[in-house]
Enzyme design. Structure first.
Site: not given
Ligand code: GRF
Length: 205
Positions: A96, A115, A155-156, A185
């Site tokens: 959201r 992101h 956003v972003d 990530e």
């Molecule tokens: C990730 O790729 C994050 O960058 C994006 O949504 C995804 C979430 O993955 N915003 P998870 O729910 O942490 O597995």
């Protein structure tokens, strides 16, 4: 005395692998003196909620259908977070878009987002989840990655805290690319949280 123990609120919508990375980092102390005070999801079936439960972390499903508007929803979200005395709000796969009044209710370095692309490219409205990877592949990009940034009214587009690159291969699919990025990530998010959480001041005797 200054409180050195830091409390996170983690907002989620999906599988919660990034949430899991934070949980693991707290356990193995690569994220020291930190606890997840609350996990909040806008999706009842988000596996992230299960991860919170499995780790005895308080969690809430905040149902958008129960609120008349985004404003009202975010008012409630804000109230829950304020009650918890939170040091940092982490958007970890939260889909959201937060309202301006929510964002303004917190200091500008109190909300971060992860992101799955190299911002400022492939960000903004509609650029979430697989849409991002699809666009990267369609444009024959040679590299992609992930970005952690502060959340602002755009956003972003908030100030970037960290990013990490990955190569894009010719035979990549949305799945293979997102998997390669997801691994990065997890590490980057923990590193970024460590960087942005206020550090205790060590005073000389
Ligand atoms: C990730 O790729 C994050 O960058 C994006 O949504 C995804 C979430 O993955 N915003 P998870 O729910 O942490 O597995």
């Amino acid at each position: 005395m200054e409180n050195t123990h830091k409390r996170l609120a983690v907002l989620v919508s999906g599988s919660g692998t990034n949430l899991q990375a934070i949980i693991d980092a707290i356990k193995d102390r690569s994220l020291p003196n930190t606890e997840i005070a609350i996990v909040i999801s806008n999706k009842q079936d988000a596996y992230a909620l299960k991860r919170a439960e499995n780790n005895d972390i308080p969690s809430i499903f905040l149902d958008p259908k129960q609120y008349k508007s985004k404003e009202e929803y975010d008012q409630k979200l804000k109230a829950i977070i304020k009650e918890q005395n939170i040091d940092l709000i982490v958007l970890a796969g939260y889909i959201r878009i937060l309202t301006q009044s929510f964002i303004q209710a917190f200091d500008k370095d109190k909300i971060i987002n992860i992101h799955p692309a190299l911002l400022p490219k492939y960000g903004g409205k509609g650029m979430y989840g697989n849409n991002v990877h699809k666009a990267v592949l369609e444009n024959n990009e040679k590299e992609s990655g992930c970005t952690i940034h502060y959340v602002t009214h755009e956003v972003d587009a908030g100030p970037i805290i960290a990013h990490e690159k990955v190569p894009v291969y010719e035979n990549d699919t949305i799945e293979s690319l997102s998997k390669r990025i997801r691994v990065k990530e997890h590490k980057l998010l923990v590193k970024a949280i460590n960087t942005v959480l206020p550090k205790p001041i060590i005073r000389a005797k």
